[in-house]
Design a protein around this motif. Structure first.
Motif, mmCIF file in Angstrom:
data_model
loop_
_atom_site.group_PDB
_atom_site.id
_atom_site.type_symbol
_atom_site.label_atom_id
_atom_site.label_comp_id
_atom_site.label_asym_id
_atom_site.label_seq_id
_atom_site.Cartn_x
_atom_site.Cartn_y
_atom_site.Cartn_z
ATOM 1 N N ALA A 82 -6.110 5.339 -8.499
ATOM 2 C CA ALA A 82 -4.858 5.162 -9.541
ATOM 3 C C ALA A 82 -5.209 5.019 -11.032
ATOM 4 O O ALA A 82 -4.619 5.659 -11.818
ATOM 5 N N TRP B 54 4.269 5.702 -5.106
ATOM 6 C CA TRP B 54 4.247 6.176 -6.663
ATOM 7 C C TRP B 54 3.325 7.233 -7.386
ATOM 8 O O TRP B 54 3.659 7.884 -8.199
ATOM 9 N N GLY B 55 2.144 7.058 -6.381
ATOM 10 C CA GLY B 55 1.089 8.166 -6.702
ATOM 11 C C GLY B 55 1.457 9.585 -6.316
ATOM 12 O O GLY B 55 1.410 10.350 -7.231
ATOM 13 N N TRP C 169 1.349 -2.015 -7.994
ATOM 14 C CA TRP C 169 1.629 -2.413 -6.716
ATOM 15 C C TRP C 169 0.249 -2.588 -5.953
ATOM 16 O O TRP C 169 0.083 -3.621 -5.177
ATOM 17 N N SER C 170 -0.839 -1.866 -6.297
ATOM 18 C CA SER C 170 -2.055 -2.203 -5.855
ATOM 19 C C SER C 170 -2.674 -3.369 -6.357
ATOM 20 O O SER C 170 -3.254 -4.150 -5.491
ATOM 21 N N ASN D 212 0.826 -1.298 -0.099
ATOM 22 C CA ASN D 212 0.062 0.084 0.257
ATOM 23 C C ASN D 212 0.814 1.223 0.088
ATOM 24 O O ASN D 212 0.595 2.287 -0.495
ATOM 25 N N SER E 116 2.243 1.844 -3.518
ATOM 26 C CA SER E 116 1.387 2.450 -4.551
ATOM 27 C C SER E 116 0.964 3.898 -4.015
ATOM 28 O O SER E 116 1.043 4.709 -4.989
ATOM 29 N N ALA E 117 1.061 4.144 -2.831
ATOM 30 C CA ALA E 117 0.824 5.658 -2.313
ATOM 31 C C ALA E 117 2.247 6.485 -2.856
ATOM 32 O O ALA E 117 2.178 7.553 -3.386
ATOM 33 N N ARG F 233 2.967 2.568 -12.135
ATOM 34 C CA ARG F 233 3.656 1.847 -10.792
ATOM 35 C C ARG F 233 2.750 1.697 -9.760
ATOM 36 O O ARG F 233 2.529 0.673 -9.144
ATOM 37 N N SER F 234 2.006 2.696 -9.660
ATOM 38 C CA SER F 234 0.824 2.656 -8.562
ATOM 39 C C SER F 234 -0.393 1.644 -8.627
ATOM 40 O O SER F 234 -0.573 0.716 -7.907
ATOM 41 N N TRP G 105 1.607 6.682 -12.081
ATOM 42 C CA TRP G 105 0.416 6.009 -11.755
ATOM 43 C C TRP G 105 0.272 4.442 -12.346
ATOM 44 O O TRP G 105 -0.481 3.567 -11.944
#
Length: 752
Positions: free
Chosen positions: A702, A669-670, A681-682, A663, A666-667, A677-678, A675
């Motif tokens: 994302a 990379w965001g 990972w999500s 998590n 994801s955050a 990559r986000s 996005w």
């Protein structure tokens, strides 16, 4: 009366003599429509009939004696609607077989035994050595019968043993399209380490629409679901299924999609799929065909991977004897293999030298201009360097890294494939495609990654042996010095233990085969000691964990046997001075102070490094640490060892840690507006726990932020479906509010 001649001679082991006269006016056994039954026959390589069954005789009113030895077109006499003969050398079914297909079909008007003309489907299935098995059936019968399917599978299996991977996949898909009437077929192969699947073959129509998505992460889309779960997936309401991610395909009117795994043992190494536009698909029959075809295709893929394994590692054997001269030649042979697999125009191979460059140490293959060492600035432009994933550099030459701009054709492209092992970058292969024809090399990427991954393991072993060599040239010294801080793991450390997923051991760099472990409880004992590493455990407590409810006095002897076998397994050359499994009186411990590498401990270390980096707001360092930890998490901790409730507690703790860092990835990379990559990972977090609603929300956002609003909507629908089916719950208000915002606006506004 029509006369059909037969020359003197013999064919297929049956002798034929004389002249046969077939009087169609005296045909008997008229066949009523409701009593219609198909007929079967076989023809040799010269298209003469060698078998003619009773059903075919009743159907056309031609006996076996009249048909044997005669050209099939003279007996069947098929015509088109304009009364022109279409049987013979121009037969579409026979031409399909001559072109290499497993099966072919032709629809013809045939005069029946009762004198009436009826439209029939004539199916041919290739036989080994030439010839074909034929069947005549009603043209309006949408489903071919079981015997025809099985005959086709048998022919496909016989042919598969002598075919290349691409040939085998093409013939399998062509056979499936012919037998099922599907509009398109696809085959996917898994990438190394189960990261995802890449489409390797497409047959049929609407290829451009299916090209919308060529790669699926594990658990993503139909192919990713099959890879993750090893189970088939299918639907006949494609446009309404949120798991199908290619919107262009549904816009073309496709209604049904079936995807079945290609397996070897328990693991799926790819999948094969069919797509239909018509609504009346016999899903059960098509799924059975897919399952049957997966067997010969499994043989083809297994053989291809075995060849790749040999091609990737054979040149590197013996390099340690004379690395200065043998290593470049060995890597050049590997490079040549990859150029051949992808049909590239040429290629080159880089090895990392220090933290700031990759140096060209290997003679190039093909017409590739020699490039200088790539610097960090150039590395940031290539996915193989930046993220450790395969990438293709298209477009204008001035958008490519320095040293890569002298490709002579403006439509050319470089394909960059990382050579990675256990998350460590050991080299980069770059392949040159001067023309896109039609696109480089999407249908070879899975194989190229397999070659690179297999070679990377051997390259790492060679580098580690060079690290201990006293003499080496400057390039090799620079190469072996890189990542010197990992020497504890791959140089000095003689024991590696992987606890995530199934327990694996590597002693002196060699994997311990399961057959070498006589007693399963040896691994169970190791798992218990690892769980309590550096914390001595009483012998009686260990016996209770190994044999719940047993009398410690009775099991005492067996326990000592297990301890001895475990020690010999970890330290086969020791003479009693045990380093890892130590004991003091009746208390036993696994000692991690002796050089060893354990993925669980590395996972926890990297997670803590990520937290510390976040605390000082070093986002990139946090991302690097978290990603290193995520790559170690191959599955739940000791997932095959349910030996104790305390193991379950540790397993859940590590699982939660993994979800937390996924998590955070994801955050992070965001926040950098990466996005893609986000999203990745999500999706990875949902593989660990598909019922985490906050992860679904993060993935929805994302996707929305990256301009993929339709996918974000489908993700909400998938989330709602899972919660309803698994937990009988509706999405939380915040999830519904996010869904409403996504439907209202194309992209998030500032403050959303």
């Amino acid at each position: 009366m029509e006369r059909i001649g037969c020359r003197l001679g013999a064919g297929a082991g049956v002798a034929y003599t004389g002249v046969t006269a077939v009087d169609r006016s005296r045909r008997t056994n008229p066949i009523e429509r409701e009593e219609f039954a198909g007929g079967r026959f076989a023809i040799g390589a010269d298209r003469r009939i060698i078998e003619w069954d009773e059903a075919a005789a009743r159907l056309l009113g031609v006996s076996s004696g009249e048909a044997l030895g005669i050209h099939c077109d003279r007996v069947i006499g098929g015509k088109n609607d304009f009364d022109h003969a279409i049987c013979g050398p121009a037969c579409t079914a026979w031409k399909a077989l001559a072109a290499g297909s497993i099966s072919g079909a032709s629809k013809v008007l045939v005069r029946m035994a009762d004198g009436a003309r009826r439209r029939l489907a004539c199916d041919l299935i290739a036989l080994p050595g030439g010839g074909a098995l034929g069947s005549l059936r009603r043209a309006d019968d949408a489903a071919a019968d079981l015997a025809g399917d099985l005959a086709g599978i048998a022919a496909l299996t016989a042919r598969a043993s002598g075919e290349s991977l691409q040939q085998g996949l093409r013939h399998a898909l062509d056979f499936l399209l012919e037998r099922t009437g599907a509009d398109a077929g696809e085959a996917f192969l898994a990438e190394p380490h189960g990261k995802g699947v890449m489409r390797t073959c497409h047959r049929g129509r609407f290829r451009r629409s299916f090209d919308q998505v060529l790669h699926f992460d594990r658990g993503e889309g139909f192919p990713g679901f099959v890879l993750a779960h090893g189970q088939p997936i299918y639907t006949d309401h494609l446009a309404e299924d949120p798991r199908f991610l290619r919107t262009q395909v549904t816009r073309e009117g496709f209604r049904a999609y079936l995807c079945n795994p290609l397996t070897s043992g328990d693991d799926a190494f790819g999948c094969i799929a069919l797509a239909f536009r018509r609504p009346d698909v016999d899903l059960e029959r098509v799924l059975n065909l897919l399952r049957w075809v997966s067997t010969p295709m499994g043989l083809v893929v297994d053989r291809a991977l075995a060849h790749l394994r040999e091609a990737a590692t054979l040149p590197l054997h013996g390099v340690e004897v004379d690395p200065e001269h043998r290593l470049p030649r060995a890597l050049q042979a590997l490079l040549q293999e990859m150029v051949g697999v992808s049909h590239a125009d040429g290629g080159e191979l880089y090895l990392p030298c220090g933290d700031t460059e990759l140096r060209w140490l290997v003679p190039g293959v093909g017409t590739v201009p020699r490039c200088p060492a790539l610097s960090v600035g150039a590395i940031g432009r290539c996915p193989a360097f930046e993220t450790g994933t395969t990438g293709i550099l298209h477009g204008r030459q001035n958008s490519w890294p320095p040293g890569c701009r002298d490709v002579p054709h403006p439509g050319g492209a470089w394909c960059c494939i990382p050579m990675s092992c256990d998350g460590e970058l050991l080299g980069v292969v770059r392949l040159l495609f001067r023309h896109l024809r039609p696109s480089p090399p999407n249908e070879s990427i899975a194989l190229l990654e397999a070659v690179a991954s297999l070679a990377a393991e051997k390259v790492r072993d060679v580098r580690d042996q060079l690290a201990r060599a006293p003499h080496a040239g400057a390039p090799l010294r620079a190469w072996r010095q890189r990542n010197a801080d990992t020497g504890e793991r791959h140089g000095e450390a003689r024991l590696e233990i992987r606890c995530f997923g199934s327990l694996e051991l590597l002693v002196d760099g060699a994997r311990v085969a399961p057959a070498a472990i006589r007693r399963r409880r040896v691994l169970t004992l190791l798992g218990i000691l690892l769980m309590h590493h550096d914390q001595p455990q009483c012998k009686d407590v260990l016996i209770e964990m190994l044999w719940p409810g047993a009398d410690p006095g009775v099991r005492k002897g067996q326990f000592h046997v297990l301890v001895h076998e475990l020690r010999k397994l970890l330290e086969p050359d020791s003479r009693g001075n045990w380093l890892y499994v130590r004991n003091q009186a009746d208390r036993y411990v696994f000692d991690t102070r002796t050089p060893c590498w354990i993925d669980m401990l590395q996972f926890q270390t990297q997670f803590e490094l990520g937290r510390k980096a976040e605390a000082v707001r070093d986002k990139q360092a946090a991302i690097n640490a978290y990603e290193a930890a995520a790559e170690l998490y191959r599955g739940d901790y000791l997932q095959d060892e349910p030996f104790d409730e305390r193991c379950w507690q540790l397993r859940e703790q590590l699982r939660e840690t993994c979800l937390g860092l996924l998590n955070r990835l994801s955050a992070l990379w965001g926040t950098l507006e990466r996005w893609d990559r986000s999203v990745a990972w999500s999706r990875r977090a949902l593989l660990v726990d598909p019922l985490r609603e906050e992860v679904h929300r993060a993935l929805m956002y994302a996707l929305w932020a990256s301009g993929r609003r339709d996918e974000a909507v489908r993700q909400y629908e998938a989330c709602a479906h899972l919660l309803r089916e698994r937990l009988d719950l509706a999405p939380l208000p915040e999830t519904q509010q996010l869904f409403a915002l996504i439907r209202a606006t194309p992209r998030p506004h500032p403050g959303h």
